[in-house]
Structure formats: structure tokens, C-alpha cells
Design a protein around this motif. Structure first.
Motif, PDB file in Angstrom:
ATOM      1  N   SER A 204       0.862  -1.170   0.000  1.00  0.00           N
ATOM      2  CA  SER A 204       0.000   0.000   0.000  1.00  0.00           C
ATOM      3  C   SER A 204       0.901   1.223   0.000  1.00  0.00           C
ATOM      4  N   ASP A 223      -2.918   1.583   8.282  1.00  0.00           N
ATOM      5  CA  ASP A 223      -2.890   0.908   6.981  1.00  0.00           C
ATOM      6  C   ASP A 223      -3.819  -0.300   7.035  1.00  0.00           C
ATOM      7  N   ASN A 225      -5.305  -1.405   3.882  1.00  0.00           N
ATOM      8  CA  ASN A 225      -5.325  -2.017   2.554  1.00  0.00           C
ATOM      9  C   ASN A 225      -4.363  -3.172   2.389  1.00  0.00           C
ATOM     10  N   SER A 226      -3.146  -3.029   2.909  1.00  0.00           N
ATOM     11  CA  SER A 226      -2.198  -4.123   2.688  1.00  0.00           C
ATOM     12  C   SER A 226      -2.687  -5.385   3.400  1.00  0.00           C
ATOM     13  N   LEU A 229      -5.869  -6.739   1.241  1.00  0.00           N
ATOM     14  CA  LEU A 229      -5.457  -7.325  -0.047  1.00  0.00           C
ATOM     15  C   LEU A 229      -4.648  -8.601   0.156  1.00  0.00           C
ATOM     16  N   SER A 270      -1.960  -0.345  -3.661  1.00  0.00           N
ATOM     17  CA  SER A 270      -3.158   0.462  -3.433  1.00  0.00           C
ATOM     18  C   SER A 270      -2.748   1.897  -3.182  1.00  0.00           C
ATOM     19  N   PRO A 338     -10.094   1.858   1.237  1.00  0.00           N
ATOM     20  CA  PRO A 338     -10.151   0.424   1.509  1.00  0.00           C
ATOM     21  C   PRO A 338     -11.273  -0.298   0.781  1.00  0.00           C
ATOM     22  N   ALA A 341     -10.408  -0.459  -2.837  1.00  0.00           N
ATOM     23  CA  ALA A 341      -9.341  -1.433  -3.053  1.00  0.00           C
ATOM     24  C   ALA A 341      -9.908  -2.843  -3.028  1.00  0.00           C
ATOM     25  N   TYR A 342     -10.788  -3.107  -2.084  1.00  0.00           N
ATOM     26  CA  TYR A 342     -11.343  -4.465  -1.974  1.00  0.00           C
ATOM     27  C   TYR A 342     -12.231  -4.798  -3.169  1.00  0.00           C
TER      28      TYR A 342
ATOM     29  N   GLY B 182      -9.376  -6.381   7.473  1.00  0.00           N
ATOM     30  CA  GLY B 182      -9.186  -4.984   7.086  1.00  0.00           C
ATOM     31  C   GLY B 182      -9.755  -4.019   8.101  1.00  0.00           C
TER      32      GLY B 182
END
Lengths: 445, 445
Positions: A204, A223, A225-226, A229, A270, A338, A341-342, B182
Motif C-alpha cells: 500500500s 494501513d 489495505n495491505s 489485499l 493500493s 479500503p 481497493a477491496y 481490514g
């Protein structure tokens, strides 16, 4: 203004550029969840020999014809045939061999009488089991009274009755679940040639990102997103490497990605792909020379720059895709919210991963469901909208499932995402949906 | 004759004896697929501050009232607010701060004008993006022309609009998928307290068994069960340890199981539980003293012997269950035919594993489907039969799904099992099913 891409156009462009990974031979259990590359042919009959399907006595059928509890047939027990035994016993007229489930039918014998149809050699009434051989070795000798007749081949599993040599055990493209792993083991295959699980590097971007568990300074957020994902990549069957968050500095990002390429079959980032002045992914990767590395002899091996696009979709408008580095490794650059991104992972990365794994279908199944809840939904016309939904499959009373939108359209609502089990896919042309309307739903199971 | 147990009685006896594993705190990604033990409460607002949902300019709404492309509002750009920036800029009358998605709304500003509604500071027509700050630092200064008004709070995500402190982010019992991982990351949780994945020791028994890849001698077959059960345990979310095949010797088996108990939350065996004279599992484990170990001080800690039962089911009649060793580790002893072993895993081991993991429901879902195919099915009355099926869910035309039996009733037909995606559950009282009849189906997905 450059072109606005549809979801399908972007996905098709990605899938056109991605090839399944080269096959690899893996130990059977390491191949679980992977896709067979070739048809697997049965090398030898299974079972490899006629064998007993019961614990009992191997007999000649003529010797037990007309047998009953009142008038039992009395046979001489000539020994035991345990499973795995390589002893050579031959059953003659008036004889029986005590035989265990799975043990080879001995020469001379035509059928098996289950122990429950005999006195078990005790001289008493019907037996319900054999005494353990180690406790009572005398059970392998003496006499047995048989209370019921058997017909030829009764309680015998024929050689090759499960699979015959030369037939196809499993077809190319089969995904190896427990039963398929079991079949391969049963036919003697200790390995399988499959597409490996893709290695996915996840990072991310954003100077505002702090690892969960660390305190936040002003203007900072954790954070997510990392983590989303990485977890999603693993759930899709990939082997994820979470690099974590990289600050908004183009040179650092470029160097990080270049370092990671060695272990990546696919890279997912992301953030940093929109129209802002600090959108570092776009800045670092849109240059034609981003991954040329400056060496003349690598010039031919390098790939096109990453192409950044605006999609007619919500959430997830800004997307990027390209092939980078000497191996033309696919990279998908997702937006930084987020939920965006998902959703982008579901729509684009998951199909890419399934393509790498040789899995079909690459897209998730969709179902039709009735919109539940009290409120109408509005959707921006000209954009395909993916709302988060709580889907209930058809039940005893409902022939159609129902879906309820959770959390509204805000792309930052990760709390709502965590309550959803489906996406509601609203076409570009639809501007409004009323309760009771039929909608397309993508269950996330 | 001892009692014949129903499938439900045996399962209920197992589930009554098994408790969820003690919770453990795991790093977030290690907790993926596990079940939360407690409600997780949101510690702080998310987002933690009012922030911009667009790349654009933070402004006072009065300054852009009535703005249009023809009569733009002209504002002085006082600097950049990047995401993660901790700079203190205050937006005064006639001023704008260039602001990036996710960056904190600066004091004085009331809304954000997207860059697409401005000239981007170029003095030309509408912009479609900002130039990268590193290439064009002058974008953070000068003037910007705003072409459209904004209302207060427009393009601003309010502090706490995703989750509010003190609310429940995720409830106890939630399974942590990508979105839940997440959300925990987003609220700053680097770890989660969950039920761990159970460690399952898998061993098959039988002197006839040879590892796949090795050549077969007379009377030998390849070991499929330890592979099927290991793969099935992993698919159910457990951490399997495949010990492999143990020969039919009671002392060896007892010693092997005792050695393995140290790493087992549950033990699964296959084979050796029926009525034969070499049924080693039964012989080794039915003794009351099997796992007492001979030490006086361990006597109180040991458990009941394993109880071996006859079930009114096909395949899978002979079953055993008990709690062994000092930790009263559950052991399920399954029959040795591969299909019987797999069906028994689905019916008994999987619910036991899900209980250990704290997952609900412990049983698989069932659906009703119409029997397809040309032939009627017969089923032994008084036994609940589980046939292997190829299930097709309801489609556009069919409101009910259909299921076709594959491979017949033979419990050795592992080839057919590998083509099945469901079990057909035929009640004890049903003796015959005709094509078109409704049946209960257990999809194995």
C-alpha cells in the motif's frame, strides 16, 4: 479527456495480457487447491486384485449351498488372509479361509461369507465379530459353521472395478480437492503436475499510513489495505507477501517494487493512482523508463509502462495495469480507499490470479435477488456501481434470494464492508432501484 | 448384539464431548479464517479527523458561491495538504489549500472543490488532474480558478463517519475474512484474540498400505486415506499432520498415537475398526488402560477408552470415538474404505473441527433437489445412506436444483467420489427413490 473504460473493458485487457503460470510437479498434498495441467491416466487396475469387501470366510459356493442356521455347512478353516498378506493359501472343497476386508481372494474361493453369517468358529450361535488374532490365534484353524449360502462373487470386489488401467482418472483443469488428492494417491501417484499458486506482492502507498498497533500522529491513519489485499489474495488461493505501506516518494516506491519483483508473479498496490499531486504510484510507474534499470542489455526485455485509466465505476474509478520488469510481471494498481481497493480486488485481481492458476471460471458467479429494505437506492448514471450487500439465498418460502444494501455508497466505509457477504452490481444505465426490484448480486463466498 | 447408533446420536455424542480450543492472540494475518472470541470495540473514531474525499482545493464555501466556468472564483493557493501531512495551514477568506484525498481538512476550510471543477491553477480550461508535486512544486502556490460552487461539508468525510469509538466493530464469533481483517487493521488492531486452528494428526492403518509413488507388492494397495483426510482437514481450516500408514500391530499403533498426542488437538485414524481379527485400532484402543501409560500419578488424568460402535449408515457403519491421553484429546476412528473414510470425515470430523474452532454452524448446509438420471436408486432400509452426487444448483429455468448419483453405492469407488460435488442423504426409512423425486443434498463446497 482520455477515454473512460468500462469494467469489462479493463478486465478483458488484463486477462488478455496474463497467461497461466508454468506447470510444476508438486508433492500431492502441496498440490491441494491447484489445477491439473494434463489428464491423469490410470496406470494399473484399482483395486489391483479381487478382494474381500467383508470380514468373513472365503469359500466355494457349492460348499455352502442350502446352508441355514438350523443346518449349517461345516467347513475346515485353513488359515487367515489378512489385508496385505502375501501368503499363498488355496481354498479346496470343504475348506474356508478366514479373510479380512481388503485382503486378496485366495485361489479356489469364489465368494466371501461375512462373519455375521457364521458362528465365527466358536461352535455357538451367530458371531458378531472375530476375536483379535493376537489374542486368539486358534481362530485361524478348526471349523466354522456357515448359516447362509452365498452366490459366486458375493462380497468380492473385482480387480479394476474402481478404475481400469488406461482410463482417465482426472481431466486436465481439475482442481485438486480432498477426493481428487485421494484418487491420485489411490492410483499410486505421489506427485501431481499443476499450476503453482501465484506469489503476490502486496503493498500500500501513502505517507499517512501507520501499521496497526502503532500510535497515530496528526493526519495519520492505520494501513488497512495491505491487510485486506493480502488476506484476499490468500483466500483466492495465492501465496501473498505483504510488504506493507510505502511513503509517497516515487523513487522509494520504484526501488521497492523493483526489489520485490524477484518473488512476484503479480504485484498489487493500493493508493496513489488518482488525479492528485502526490499520487506516487502514477508518478513512479507511468514513465516509460520506469523499469528499464538503465542497462542497455535489458532494454529489450522490458515492458510497456503501466497504463492509468478512469473507469466508469463506483467505487474504484482510478485503476492502473501493466507488465513490468524483465519478466513482464503483471501489476495492478488499485485505488487507495479500503472499500475501493477491496472491490477492485474482487473485480480485477481475483480473476487475474485465477487465470495465473488456470482456474475456471475466472469470474465469481452472480445470482439474481430481490432488493430488501425500506429505502430505494440511487446510483450515478453512467457508472457501474458496486454496493456492499447482505445476501440471503433462496429458502423454503422464497424462490429468489434477497439482498439488503449495507453501509451506503461511501467508499471509506470499511465497517459496512465487514458486515457484507455480497456485492450488489448495479448497471451503468440504472439510476434508481426500489425495494422489491430484482438486482444482480455477487456472493463473496 | 450391542446397540446400533444413528448418525445423529453418534455426532451428538462427539459434539457433547468437545469444547472450543482456548483462545490465543495472533497477528492479524495469522488470525485469518479464525473466529473472534470477544466483541471488538472501536477504540477511536475512524476516520480520526475530517478529511477530503477528493483531490482538489479546500475552500470557504462563501468564496465560491455562484462560481461558473464563465465567471470563476479566483482564489490564492496557500500551499499543499498531502495525506499524512501534519502541517498547519489555515484557509482564510479568498484563499484555497490544494488538498489530496484523505488529507485533513485544514482549519478555516468548509468544503473541497474537486480539481476537475477548477483550472488546476493553470489559468486554462478545466483540469483533469494535478501535475505531480515533485515535477511542478509551483502548483502549491499562485492562483486557482474555481468553476463550480460547493456546499458546506461537500467532499468531506467527517471524523467518525466510518466507525465511532465505543461501538462494536465485530462481534464475538465472527470469522475473520479479508474485510474483517481490514476493519481490525483500520481501527489499529495489529492482533486478534481468536480460537486457533486445530492441529489434527491423521494416520491410516493397514499392513497392506504402501505410500503413493512406491511400487506395490502382492496383496498391497496404495494408501489413499491419509491423503484424503489430511486434505479434508486442511480444507476444513485445521492444521493437519499426516503421519501416514501404520502396520496392523496394536503396540506399534498405540505407541505411534501416544507419540503424536503432543501435537494433536484431535486424532483421526482410518481402518481397523470393524469386526475382523486384524482390526488393530479396535484392539489397541478399546482397552481401558490403553493410554494410562502405567504411571500412577497420571491415572486420574486419563480418559475413557475409545468406544467402538455400529452405525445405521452406509457407507461408514463401524465408527469409534473417545478422549485419550492426559489431555483427553478427542480421537475419531473411521472405517478404512476411502469413500467410507471421506463420508465419515464430512459427517463427524468436520463438525468436530468446527466446534474446536468455535465456528457456527458446525454442520454443512443441506438443500433439496430433484433426482436426475434414468435409474431409480435403492437404499437399504434401516440405514441412512450417503450416495455421492453431482449437484446442479437452481438456474434460470429450474427453481429446484437437480442431483445425479455418481458411481453407485460401493464404498471403494474413490474414482466416483472424485467426480462428486455433493452427498445425497437418503433417510433410514426410504428404500427406493425414483427419478424426479425430491432428495436432501449436502453440497461439498
Amino acid at each position: 479527456m482520455s477515454k473512460t473504460w468500462s469494467v469489462e473493458e479493463h478486465l478483458e485487457d488484463i486477462l488478455r495480457s496474463i497467461r497461466p503460470l508454468d506447470p510444476i510437479e508438486l508433492n500431492l498434498l502441496d498440490a491441494q487447491g491447484c489445477t491439473l495441467v494434463d489428464d491423469v491416466i490410470v496406470p494399473a487396475a484399482l483395486p489391483p486384485f479381487d478382494n474381500s469387501s467383508m470380514d468373513g470366510y472365503a469359500v466355494r459356493t457349492a460348499d455352502v449351498e442350502g446352508a441355514s442356521e438350523e443346518f449349517p455347512a461345516v467347513l475346515s478353516v485353513i488359515g487367515d488372509i489378512a489385508a496385505g498378506s502375501a501368503d499363498e493359501l488355496t481354498v479346496g472343497s470343504g475348506e474356508a479361509a478366514r479373510i479380512m476386508t481388503g485382503a486378496p481372494l485366495p485361489p479356489g474361493a469364489e465368494a466371501v461369507v461375512p462373519v455375521e453369517w457364521t458362528d465365527g468358529g466358536t461352535g455357538g450361535g451367530p458371531a458378531d465379530s472375530m476375536p483379535a488374532h493376537s489374542d486368539a490365534p486358534e481362530g485361524a484353524t478348526g471349523q466354522v459353521r456357515v448359516h447362509r449360502p452365498v452366490h459366486p462373487r458375493q462380497h468380492v470386489r473385482a480387480k479394476g472395478s474402481d478404475v481400469k488401467p488406461g482410463t482417465v482418472a482426472l481431466k486436465a483443469g481439475t482442481v485438486l480437492g480432498p477426493a481428487q488428492v485421494g484418487l491420485l494417491a489411490a492410483i499410486g501417484r505421489g506427485t501431481a503436475t499443476v499450476r503453482p499458486r501465484p506469489r503476490v506482492v502486496v503493498l500500500s502507498t501513502g505517507s499517512e499510513l501507520v501499521a496497526p498497533g502503532e500510535p497515530l500522529g496528526p493526519g495519520q491513519i492505520h494501513d488497512a489495505n495491505s491487510f485486506v489485499l493480502t488476506a484476499a489474495a490468500r483466500e483466492a488461493g495465492a501465496i501473498p507477501y505483504r510488504v506493507g505501506a510505502v511513503a509517497d516518494d516515487a523513487e522509494t516506491l520504484r526501488a521497492t517494487i523493483e526489489d520485490q519483483l524477484i518473488r512476484a508473479d503479480l504485484v498489487v498496490t493500493s493508493g496513489g493512482v488518482s488525479v492528485g499531486a502526490y499520487d506516487v504510484v502514477k508518478e513512479a510507474l507511468s514513465r516509460v523508463d520506469a523499469f528499464r534499470g538503465g542497462e542497455e542489455d535489458r532494454m529489450d526485455a522490458v515492458a510497456d509502462p503501466v497504463e492509468f485509466r478512469r473507469l466508469a465505476m463506483q467505487p474504484g474509478k482510478p485503476q492502473g495495469f501493466g507488465l513490468i520488469g524483465p519478466d513482464r510481471t503483471p501489476i495492478l494498481t488499485l485505488p487507495g480507499n479500503p472499500v475501493s481497493a477491496y472491490v477492485s480486488f474482487e473485480l480485477f485481481v481475483r480473476p487475474a490470479l485465477r487465470t495465473l492458476m488456470g482456474r475456471q471460471p475466472v469470474r465469481r458467479r452472480t445470482v439474481r435477488a430481490r432488493l430488501a429494505g425500506d429505502d430505494a437506492l440511487s446510483s450515478p448514471e453512467g457508472k457501474r456501481q458496486f454496493l456492499r450487500g447482505d445476501y440471503t439465498p433462496p429458502g423454503e418460502e422464497d424462490e429468489t434470494g434477497t439482498v439488503r444494501a449495507v453501509g451506503g455508497a461511501g467508499s471509506h466505509l470499511i465497517a459496512a464492508l465487514a458486515q457484507a457477504n455480497a456485492l450488489i452490481d448495479i448497471p451503468e444505465k440504472t439510476g434508481r432501484l426500489a425495494p422489491g426490484d430484482e438486482v444482480t448480486v455477487v456472493p463473496l463466498d
